[in-house]
Design a protein around this motif. Structure first.
Motif, PDB file in Angstrom:
ATOM      1  N   MET A 212       0.782  -1.053  -0.121  1.00  0.00           N
ATOM      2  CA  MET A 212      -0.273   0.018   0.169  1.00  0.00           C
ATOM      3  C   MET A 212       1.050   1.267  -0.088  1.00  0.00           C
ATOM      4  SD  MET A 212      -2.754   1.370   2.673  1.00  0.00           S
ATOM      5  CE  MET A 212      -4.292   0.828   1.920  1.00  0.00           C
ATOM      6  N   LYS A 213       0.582   2.204  -1.025  1.00  0.00           N
ATOM      7  CA  LYS A 213       1.346   3.372  -0.973  1.00  0.00           C
ATOM      8  C   LYS A 213       0.306   4.606  -0.387  1.00  0.00           C
ATOM      9  CE  LYS A 213       4.192   5.909  -4.167  1.00  0.00           C
ATOM     10  NZ  LYS A 213       4.413   6.229  -5.384  1.00  0.00           N
ATOM     11  N   VAL A 214       0.789   5.242   0.499  1.00  0.00           N
ATOM     12  CA  VAL A 214       0.117   6.251   1.372  1.00  0.00           C
ATOM     13  C   VAL A 214       0.984   7.609   1.411  1.00  0.00           C
ATOM     14  CG1 VAL A 214      -0.860   6.999   3.452  1.00  0.00           C
ATOM     15  CG2 VAL A 214      -0.682   4.603   2.677  1.00  0.00           C
ATOM     16  N   LEU A 215       0.311   8.690   1.155  1.00  0.00           N
ATOM     17  CA  LEU A 215       0.692  10.185   1.128  1.00  0.00           C
ATOM     18  C   LEU A 215       0.096  10.688   2.530  1.00  0.00           C
ATOM     19  CD1 LEU A 215       2.219  12.558   0.129  1.00  0.00           C
ATOM     20  CD2 LEU A 215      -0.008  12.970  -1.304  1.00  0.00           C
TER      21      LEU A 215
ATOM     22  N   ILE B 184       1.682   4.262  12.808  1.00  0.00           N
ATOM     23  CA  ILE B 184       0.354   3.532  12.810  1.00  0.00           C
ATOM     24  C   ILE B 184       0.256   2.929  11.477  1.00  0.00           C
ATOM     25  CG2 ILE B 184      -2.199   3.809  12.616  1.00  0.00           C
ATOM     26  CD1 ILE B 184      -2.158   6.155  14.435  1.00  0.00           C
ATOM     27  N   LEU B 185       0.462   3.480  10.260  1.00  0.00           N
ATOM     28  CA  LEU B 185       0.415   2.944   9.119  1.00  0.00           C
ATOM     29  C   LEU B 185       1.590   1.903   8.691  1.00  0.00           C
ATOM     30  CD1 LEU B 185       0.002   6.388   6.824  1.00  0.00           C
ATOM     31  CD2 LEU B 185      -1.557   4.482   7.305  1.00  0.00           C
ATOM     32  N   GLU B 186       2.750   2.193   9.297  1.00  0.00           N
ATOM     33  CA  GLU B 186       3.621   0.657   9.439  1.00  0.00           C
ATOM     34  C   GLU B 186       3.310  -0.462   9.960  1.00  0.00           C
ATOM     35  OE1 GLU B 186       7.711   3.497   8.808  1.00  0.00           O
ATOM     36  OE2 GLU B 186       7.051   2.994  10.843  1.00  0.00           O
ATOM     37  N   ARG B 187       2.580  -0.033  11.154  1.00  0.00           N
ATOM     38  CA  ARG B 187       2.049  -1.245  12.099  1.00  0.00           C
ATOM     39  C   ARG B 187       1.013  -2.090  11.374  1.00  0.00           C
ATOM     40  NH1 ARG B 187       2.121   1.670  18.059  1.00  0.00           N
ATOM     41  NH2 ARG B 187       4.358   1.744  18.144  1.00  0.00           N
ATOM     42  N   LEU B 188       0.154  -1.194  10.255  1.00  0.00           N
ATOM     43  CA  LEU B 188      -1.051  -1.689   9.788  1.00  0.00           C
ATOM     44  C   LEU B 188      -0.493  -2.441   8.150  1.00  0.00           C
ATOM     45  CD1 LEU B 188      -3.484   0.931  10.139  1.00  0.00           C
ATOM     46  CD2 LEU B 188      -3.344  -1.155  11.214  1.00  0.00           C
ATOM     47  N   GLY B 189       0.954  -2.303   8.199  1.00  0.00           N
ATOM     48  CA  GLY B 189       1.570  -2.887   7.025  1.00  0.00           C
ATOM     49  C   GLY B 189       1.776  -2.264   5.874  1.00  0.00           C
ATOM     50  N   ALA B 190       1.578  -0.800   5.986  1.00  0.00           N
ATOM     51  CA  ALA B 190       1.980  -0.097   4.646  1.00  0.00           C
ATOM     52  C   ALA B 190       3.466   0.108   4.559  1.00  0.00           C
ATOM     53  CB  ALA B 190       1.381   1.373   5.120  1.00  0.00           C
ATOM     54  N   LYS B 191       3.893  -0.198   3.298  1.00  0.00           N
ATOM     55  CA  LYS B 191       5.109  -0.594   2.742  1.00  0.00           C
ATOM     56  C   LYS B 191       5.643   0.727   2.294  1.00  0.00           C
ATOM     57  CE  LYS B 191       5.298  -4.811   3.875  1.00  0.00           C
ATOM     58  NZ  LYS B 191       5.565  -4.937   5.338  1.00  0.00           N
ATOM     59  N   GLN B 192       5.095   1.714   1.697  1.00  0.00           N
ATOM     60  CA  GLN B 192       5.409   2.814   0.980  1.00  0.00           C
ATOM     61  C   GLN B 192       4.703   3.919   1.561  1.00  0.00           C
ATOM     62  OE1 GLN B 192       4.681   2.002  -3.216  1.00  0.00           O
ATOM     63  NE2 GLN B 192       6.649   1.864  -3.597  1.00  0.00           N
ATOM     64  N   ILE B 193       5.436   5.058   2.371  1.00  0.00           N
ATOM     65  CA  ILE B 193       4.960   6.131   2.928  1.00  0.00           C
ATOM     66  C   ILE B 193       5.622   7.217   2.299  1.00  0.00           C
ATOM     67  CG2 ILE B 193       4.155   7.223   4.959  1.00  0.00           C
ATOM     68  CD1 ILE B 193       4.058   4.268   6.152  1.00  0.00           C
TER      69      ILE B 193
ATOM     70  N   PHE C  37      -1.383   6.648  -5.702  1.00  0.00           N
ATOM     71  CA  PHE C  37      -1.430   6.298  -4.234  1.00  0.00           C
ATOM     72  C   PHE C  37      -2.494   5.559  -4.008  1.00  0.00           C
ATOM     73  CE2 PHE C  37       1.665   9.809  -4.244  1.00  0.00           C
ATOM     74  CZ  PHE C  37       2.467   9.635  -3.214  1.00  0.00           C
ATOM     75  N   ASP C  38      -2.424   4.795  -2.786  1.00  0.00           N
ATOM     76  CA  ASP C  38      -3.942   4.123  -2.573  1.00  0.00           C
ATOM     77  C   ASP C  38      -4.458   4.669  -1.347  1.00  0.00           C
ATOM     78  OD1 ASP C  38      -2.988   1.699  -4.306  1.00  0.00           O
ATOM     79  OD2 ASP C  38      -1.472   1.712  -2.607  1.00  0.00           O
ATOM     80  N   LEU C  39      -3.921   5.791  -0.888  1.00  0.00           N
ATOM     81  CA  LEU C  39      -4.614   6.376   0.229  1.00  0.00           C
ATOM     82  C   LEU C  39      -3.928   7.940   0.506  1.00  0.00           C
ATOM     83  CD1 LEU C  39      -6.670   6.448   2.698  1.00  0.00           C
ATOM     84  CD2 LEU C  39      -4.973   5.396   4.127  1.00  0.00           C
ATOM     85  N   ILE C  40      -4.564   8.742   0.831  1.00  0.00           N
ATOM     86  CA  ILE C  40      -4.179  10.146   1.130  1.00  0.00           C
ATOM     87  C   ILE C  40      -4.556  10.569   2.437  1.00  0.00           C
ATOM     88  CG2 ILE C  40      -3.893  12.429   0.669  1.00  0.00           C
ATOM     89  CD1 ILE C  40      -4.359  11.944  -2.195  1.00  0.00           C
ATOM     90  N   LEU C  41      -3.522  10.659   3.474  1.00  0.00           N
ATOM     91  CA  LEU C  41      -4.368  11.294   4.937  1.00  0.00           C
ATOM     92  C   LEU C  41      -3.791  12.915   4.934  1.00  0.00           C
ATOM     93  CD1 LEU C  41      -2.517   8.495   7.054  1.00  0.00           C
ATOM     94  CD2 LEU C  41      -5.260   8.751   6.220  1.00  0.00           C
TER      95      LEU C  41
ATOM     96  N   ILE D 216      -8.538   8.434  -5.541  1.00  0.00           N
ATOM     97  CA  ILE D 216      -7.840   8.002  -4.461  1.00  0.00           C
ATOM     98  C   ILE D 216      -8.678   8.208  -3.257  1.00  0.00           C
ATOM     99  CG2 ILE D 216      -5.562   8.458  -3.429  1.00  0.00           C
ATOM    100  CD1 ILE D 216      -4.649   9.483  -5.997  1.00  0.00           C
ATOM    101  N   PRO D 217      -8.667   7.197  -2.145  1.00  0.00           N
ATOM    102  CA  PRO D 217      -9.432   7.492  -1.092  1.00  0.00           C
ATOM    103  C   PRO D 217      -8.578   8.464  -0.212  1.00  0.00           C
ATOM    104  CG  PRO D 217      -9.181   5.214  -1.501  1.00  0.00           C
ATOM    105  CD  PRO D 217      -8.368   5.975  -2.520  1.00  0.00           C
ATOM    106  N   LEU D 218      -9.441   9.332   0.284  1.00  0.00           N
ATOM    107  CA  LEU D 218      -8.832  10.638   1.074  1.00  0.00           C
ATOM    108  C   LEU D 218      -9.570  10.720   2.632  1.00  0.00           C
ATOM    109  CD1 LEU D 218      -7.471  13.250   1.200  1.00  0.00           C
ATOM    110  CD2 LEU D 218      -9.767  14.172   0.293  1.00  0.00           C
ATOM    111  N   ILE D 219      -8.648  10.848   3.573  1.00  0.00           N
ATOM    112  CA  ILE D 219      -9.009  10.820   4.812  1.00  0.00           C
ATOM    113  C   ILE D 219      -8.583  12.249   5.287  1.00  0.00           C
ATOM    114  CG2 ILE D 219      -8.953  10.210   7.459  1.00  0.00           C
ATOM    115  CD1 ILE D 219      -8.511   7.421   6.041  1.00  0.00           C
TER     116      ILE D 219
END
Length: 96
Positions: free
Chosen positions: A1-4, A19-28, A48-52, A78-81
């Motif tokens: 998962m690639k997260v911004l 938090i993301l690393e603990r959830l298994g995100a590999k690319q931040i 990107f798979d997700l944007i915070l 892209i999902p956005l939070i």
């Protein structure tokens, strides 16, 4: 998962990263404001798979980044939070 992660506050970025690393995100990828977020999106070809996204930042607020995402054919998918302390109902409605 690639997260911004987009936040001007270093501690917030660090907490979100852990938090993301603990959830298994590999690319931040981290950005410190809206402008650098758009640059990161462009550099990664919008893949990107997700944007915070923080709302309150210098140079370009998160809500403006969200608007630009909605105008981009790939960005709108892209999902956005929104990660913010904003709780005013009008602001929440604006984010949606």
């Amino acid at each position: 998962m690639k997260v911004l992660i987009v936040d001007d506050y270093p501690v917030a970025r660090q907490v979100l990263r852990r938090i993301l690393e603990r959830l298994g995100a590999k690319q931040i990828v981290e950005a410190t404001d809206g402008r650098s977020a758009l640059e990161a999106l462009g550099a990664a070809a919008w893949e990107f798979d997700l944007i915070l996204l923080d709302w309150t930042m210098p140079n370009m607020p998160g809500i403006e980044v969200a608007r630009k995402l909605g105008q981009h054919p790939v960005g709108r998918r892209i999902p956005l939070i929104m990660v913010t302390g904003q709780s005013d109902p009008a602001r929440v409605a604006e984010a949606f």
